[in-house]
Design a protein around this motif. Structure first.
Motif, PDB file in Angstrom:
ATOM      1  N   ASN A  80       0.827  -1.226   0.000  1.00 57.85           N
ATOM      2  CA  ASN A  80       0.000   0.000   0.000  1.00 57.85           C
ATOM      3  C   ASN A  80       0.851   1.263   0.000  1.00 57.85           C
ATOM      4  N   ASN A  81       1.980   1.228  -0.749  1.00 55.52           N
ATOM      5  CA  ASN A  81       2.861   2.379  -0.964  1.00 55.52           C
ATOM      6  C   ASN A  81       3.745   2.701   0.247  1.00 55.52           C
ATOM      7  N   PHE A  82       3.791   1.840   1.252  1.00 53.11           N
ATOM      8  CA  PHE A  82       4.621   2.078   2.430  1.00 53.11           C
ATOM      9  C   PHE A  82       5.881   1.212   2.393  1.00 53.11           C
ATOM     10  N   SER A  83       6.973   1.811   2.890  1.00 54.15           N
ATOM     11  CA  SER A  83       8.212   1.063   3.060  1.00 54.15           C
ATOM     12  C   SER A  83       8.834   1.441   4.405  1.00 54.15           C
ATOM     13  N   VAL A  84       9.720   0.582   4.900  1.00 50.82           N
ATOM     14  CA  VAL A  84      10.458   0.862   6.138  1.00 50.82           C
ATOM     15  C   VAL A  84      11.944   0.893   5.807  1.00 50.82           C
ATOM     16  N   GLU A  85      12.690   1.700   6.562  1.00 47.86           N
ATOM     17  CA  GLU A  85      14.104   1.898   6.255  1.00 47.86           C
ATOM     18  C   GLU A  85      14.913   1.939   7.544  1.00 47.86           C
ATOM     19  N   ALA A  86      16.105   1.395   7.496  1.00 48.68           N
ATOM     20  CA  ALA A  86      17.103   1.537   8.565  1.00 48.68           C
ATOM     21  C   ALA A  86      18.333   2.180   7.949  1.00 48.68           C
ATOM     22  N   ARG A  87      18.851   3.245   8.598  1.00 50.76           N
ATOM     23  CA  ARG A  87      19.967   4.002   8.015  1.00 50.76           C
ATOM     24  C   ARG A  87      21.037   4.263   9.070  1.00 50.76           C
ATOM     25  N   GLY A  88      22.267   4.148   8.637  1.00 48.21           N
ATOM     26  CA  GLY A  88      23.392   4.531   9.480  1.00 48.21           C
ATOM     27  C   GLY A  88      24.219   5.603   8.790  1.00 48.21           C
ATOM     28  N   SER A  89      24.692   6.605   9.568  1.00 50.00           N
ATOM     29  CA  SER A  89      25.431   7.722   8.975  1.00 50.00           C
ATOM     30  C   SER A  89      26.606   8.115   9.869  1.00 50.00           C
ATOM     31  N   ILE A  90      27.635   8.645   9.242  1.00 46.89           N
ATOM     32  CA  ILE A  90      28.732   9.295   9.963  1.00 46.89           C
ATOM     33  C   ILE A  90      29.002  10.622   9.289  1.00 46.89           C
ATOM     34  N   ASN A 121      12.902   4.601   9.719  1.00 52.19           N
ATOM     35  CA  ASN A 121      11.987   5.514   9.029  1.00 52.19           C
ATOM     36  C   ASN A 121      10.875   4.714   8.351  1.00 52.19           C
ATOM     37  N   VAL A 122       9.675   5.251   8.387  1.00 49.40           N
ATOM     38  CA  VAL A 122       8.557   4.709   7.611  1.00 49.40           C
ATOM     39  C   VAL A 122       8.222   5.738   6.542  1.00 49.40           C
ATOM     40  N   ARG A 123       8.224   5.310   5.289  1.00 46.67           N
ATOM     41  CA  ARG A 123       8.008   6.254   4.191  1.00 46.67           C
ATOM     42  C   ARG A 123       6.757   5.895   3.392  1.00 46.67           C
ATOM     43  N   TYR A 124       6.098   6.926   2.914  1.00 46.74           N
ATOM     44  CA  TYR A 124       4.979   6.741   1.992  1.00 46.74           C
ATOM     45  C   TYR A 124       5.428   7.219   0.608  1.00 46.74           C
ATOM     46  N   HIS A 125       5.184   6.353  -0.415  1.00 42.50           N
ATOM     47  CA  HIS A 125       5.644   6.628  -1.781  1.00 42.50           C
ATOM     48  C   HIS A 125       4.483   7.142  -2.638  1.00 42.50           C
ATOM     49  N   PHE A 126       4.750   8.179  -3.401  1.00 39.01           N
ATOM     50  CA  PHE A 126       3.731   8.787  -4.262  1.00 39.01           C
ATOM     51  C   PHE A 126       3.912   8.403  -5.730  1.00 39.01           C
ATOM     52  N   SER A 127       4.761   7.417  -6.018  1.00 43.59           N
ATOM     53  CA  SER A 127       5.085   7.084  -7.412  1.00 43.59           C
ATOM     54  C   SER A 127       3.859   6.600  -8.191  1.00 43.59           C
ATOM     55  N   LYS A 128       3.016   5.781  -7.560  1.00 46.13           N
ATOM     56  CA  LYS A 128       1.861   5.251  -8.281  1.00 46.13           C
ATOM     57  C   LYS A 128       0.860   6.347  -8.616  1.00 46.13           C
ATOM     58  N   LEU A 129       0.639   7.256  -7.654  1.00 54.71           N
ATOM     59  CA  LEU A 129      -0.256   8.385  -7.920  1.00 54.71           C
ATOM     60  C   LEU A 129       0.316   9.258  -9.024  1.00 54.71           C
ATOM     61  N   LEU A 130       1.613   9.525  -8.964  1.00 58.66           N
ATOM     62  CA  LEU A 130       2.249  10.349  -9.984  1.00 58.66           C
ATOM     63  C   LEU A 130       2.204   9.676 -11.348  1.00 58.66           C
ATOM     64  N   SER A 131       2.347   8.348 -11.353  1.00 54.06           N
ATOM     65  CA  SER A 131       2.303   7.613 -12.614  1.00 54.06           C
ATOM     66  C   SER A 131       0.930   7.716 -13.268  1.00 54.06           C
ATOM     67  N   LYS A 132      -0.119   7.674 -12.459  1.00 60.07           N
ATOM     68  CA  LYS A 132      -1.467   7.802 -13.017  1.00 60.07           C
ATOM     69  C   LYS A 132      -1.679   9.175 -13.639  1.00 60.07           C
ATOM     70  N   LEU A 133      -1.059  10.199 -13.031  1.00 55.42           N
ATOM     71  CA  LEU A 133      -1.250  11.566 -13.514  1.00 55.42           C
ATOM     72  C   LEU A 133      -0.377  11.879 -14.720  1.00 55.42           C
ATOM     73  N   THR A 134       0.841  11.335 -14.739  1.00 61.56           N
ATOM     74  CA  THR A 134       1.808  11.715 -15.773  1.00 61.56           C
ATOM     75  C   THR A 134       2.197  10.585 -16.708  1.00 61.56           C
ATOM     76  N   LYS A 135       1.757   9.330 -16.390  1.00 60.28           N
ATOM     77  CA  LYS A 135       2.147   8.158 -17.178  1.00 60.28           C
ATOM     78  C   LYS A 135       3.657   7.930 -17.145  1.00 60.28           C
ATOM     79  N   CYS A 136       4.306   8.417 -16.092  1.00 60.08           N
ATOM     80  CA  CYS A 136       5.761   8.289 -15.979  1.00 60.08           C
ATOM     81  C   CYS A 136       6.087   7.708 -14.607  1.00 60.08           C
ATOM     82  N   ASN A 137       6.962   6.708 -14.566  1.00 62.76           N
ATOM     83  CA  ASN A 137       7.354   6.073 -13.318  1.00 62.76           C
ATOM     84  C   ASN A 137       8.756   6.472 -12.867  1.00 62.76           C
ATOM     85  N   THR A 138       9.332   7.468 -13.504  1.00 59.43           N
ATOM     86  CA  THR A 138      10.717   7.816 -13.213  1.00 59.43           C
ATOM     87  C   THR A 138      10.877   8.417 -11.822  1.00 59.43           C
ATOM     88  N   PHE A 139       9.925   9.232 -11.396  1.00 56.35           N
ATOM     89  CA  PHE A 139      10.067   9.942 -10.125  1.00 56.35           C
ATOM     90  C   PHE A 139       9.169   9.336  -9.062  1.00 56.35           C
TER      91      PHE A 139
END
Length: 483
Positions: A80-90, A121-139
């Motif tokens: 449902n457009n959700f992903s989870v992420e674990a990140r480490g930084s220095i 982090n829990v992220r919500y992705h807008f790619s599918k909505l954008l694809s419906k509007l623009t017919k493009c999956n690049t962004f």
């Protein structure tokens, strides 16, 4: 810093606007490697820090960037457009704001304070909505929320001490909010850009922004047949196929997938379920009994030269029309009487249609019948009996001779009496006398099937029974032609 800007610009210019896919069910896993920048200035604190979002894009004066691989993350698409992420930084913080007048010290330097962070982090992705509007999956724009733990080495501005030589790490939990943009080069490779605000739960750890730019590798989608269509979307996951057929093959390249192609190894036409029509007769080769010769649909694609409804390959008389039951040949008429031999009861003798091909029977004329009856009236019986008198035999012989001249004619022998005696006796007498005449004729060569004997007794007089002469006329035998 200029080199980083050039790298980001180069990656943006490499973006292809083809129909690539974002991180989703097909490639649920992603690993990102990149650089990060920490900015402690636009966080709503007192000088030397500034107000929220103040000089947010002032990279040169406020961003601390470690010019090497400094962040790594692992993410998993859930649904449902959700992903989870674990990140480490220095990182190493070298800039901590500016003077109040922003002229004497536009960038306050600090001594390479070490920075470490672990974030979820829990992220919500807008790619599918954008694809419906623009017919493009690049962004793939994203919004995220999460938390983590961050350590910053103590220094002048992040400790209660003023001792700049202190080296202890100051750590605290943070709540994070982020906005990002994933740029997809291919289904497996992309660029991830993200700005994250990290609010500290402790006063001794400053809130700050962390910006990241990373190369993302996506994986995890199964494609057993290697046709570029993931197995979950592939109707034929074990055979390489085409996207337009949901991953199923079209072996002969005729635009009809093999599962719906009656002739999958021969290029054909859609109207024939993928089978060819070599002779262009409107009958597909797999149903064409004569695939190399144009023919008729009703004859399974075979020709019919004489147009008799029998295909040439089955026609024993290709150039002459004839019925199928005779192998395509016309029925013979040996005697030429227009009645076909198969229907002609006399196939070797010309006859008439009305008589089933046999000659019409020769029947006696009226004159002959009259002659027969003139003989019949002279037949004499013994009184009250059916025995012939001797004088009658020549008469019977004459009648027999005449009947033999007309073998196709049938006759009725009628017996009649006068009214003397009882009616029952007279009926019986007339029956026996008619039968006696018929018996004589049969014994002398006339077929019984041609004759019939009938007695009428006294019922059909031809003269008056009141006179002797009349009664004599009523005692008679008649021969009648059966028509």
């Amino acid at each position: 810093m200029r080199n980083l800007n050039r790298l980001v610009l180069a990656l943006l210019l490499m973006v292809s606007f083809s129909n690539v896919n974002a991180q989703d069910e097909n490639n649920p896993w992603a690993i990102s490697f990149g650089v990060n920048a920490v900015d402690v200035f636009p966080v709503g604190e007192d000088a030397p820090q500034g107000d929220y979002f103040q000089e947010f894009y002032n990279v040169e004066d406020h961003w601390s960037i470690l010019p090497s691989l400094s962040t790594i993350s692992v993410s998993k698409y859930i649904k449902n457009n959700f992903s989870v992420e674990a990140r480490g930084s220095i990182n190493q913080i070298t800039k901590w704001g500016q003077s109040e007048d922003n002229t004497t010290e536009p960038s306050i330097k600090v001594g390479d304070l070490m920075y470490y962070a672990l974030d979820g982090n829990v992220r919500y992705h807008f790619s599918k909505l954008l694809s419906k509007l623009t017919k493009c999956n690049t962004f793939d724009p994203t919004l995220g929320i999460g938390g983590g733990y961050t350590w910053i080495e103590e220094g002048t501005y992040n400790t209660f001490s003023t001792d700049e030589t202190a080296s202890d790490l100051v750590g605290a939990g943070t709540v994070n909010a982020s906005v990002g943009l994933n740029i997809n080069f291919t289904d497996h490779l992309g660029l991830s850009l993200e700005s994250k605000y990290k609010h500290s739960f402790e006063d001794y750890l400053t809130s700050h922004f962390q910006h990241t730019a990373a190369v993302t590798v996506k994986f995890g989608g199964a494609d057993a047949d290697g046709d570029g269509i993931y197995d979950k979307d592939d109707a034929c996951p074990e055979v390489a196929g085409l996207a337009e057929f949901n991953g199923c093959p079209d072996t002969d390249g005729d635009g009809i997938e093999d599962s719906k192609d009656t002739c999958p190894n021969e290029a054909g036409l859609a109207e024939f379920n993928g089978c060819p029509d070599t002779d262009s007769d409107g009958v597909s080769d797999n149903n064409d009994a004569c695939p190399t010769i144009a023919g008729l649909k009703e004859l399974a694609g075979c020709p019919d030269a004489d147009a008799d409804g029998v295909a040439d390959k089955d026609d024993k008389c290709v150039d002459v029309a004839g019925p199928a039951e005779n192998g395509g040949c016309p029925w013979p008429d040996a005697d030429g009487d227009s009645v076909l031999d198969k229907d002609d009861k006399c196939p070797t003798v010309a006859g008439t249609v009305a008589n089933n091909g046999c000659p019409e029977p020769v029947l006696p004329s009226t004159e002959v019948i009259e002659k027969l009856n003139s003989y019949a009236k002279t037949i004499l019986f013994t009184s009250g009996k059916a025995n012939f008198q001797k004088a009658t035999l020549p008469v019977l012989q004459s009648i027999t001779a005449i009947l033999k001249e007309y073998p196709d004619a049938n006759f009725t022998i009628e017996g009649h009496t006068d009214s003397v005696g009882s009616e029952t006796l007279n009926q019986r007498l007339s029956d026996t006398r008619a039968s006696a005449v018929m018996g004589y004729l049969v014994e002398n060569g006339i077929a019984a099937a041609r004759l019939k004997a009938v007695g009428f007794g006294e019922s059909n007089p031809i003269d008056s029974n009141k006179t002797r002469a009349g009664r004599k006329n009523n005692r008679r035998v008649e021969v009648k032609l059966v028509k």
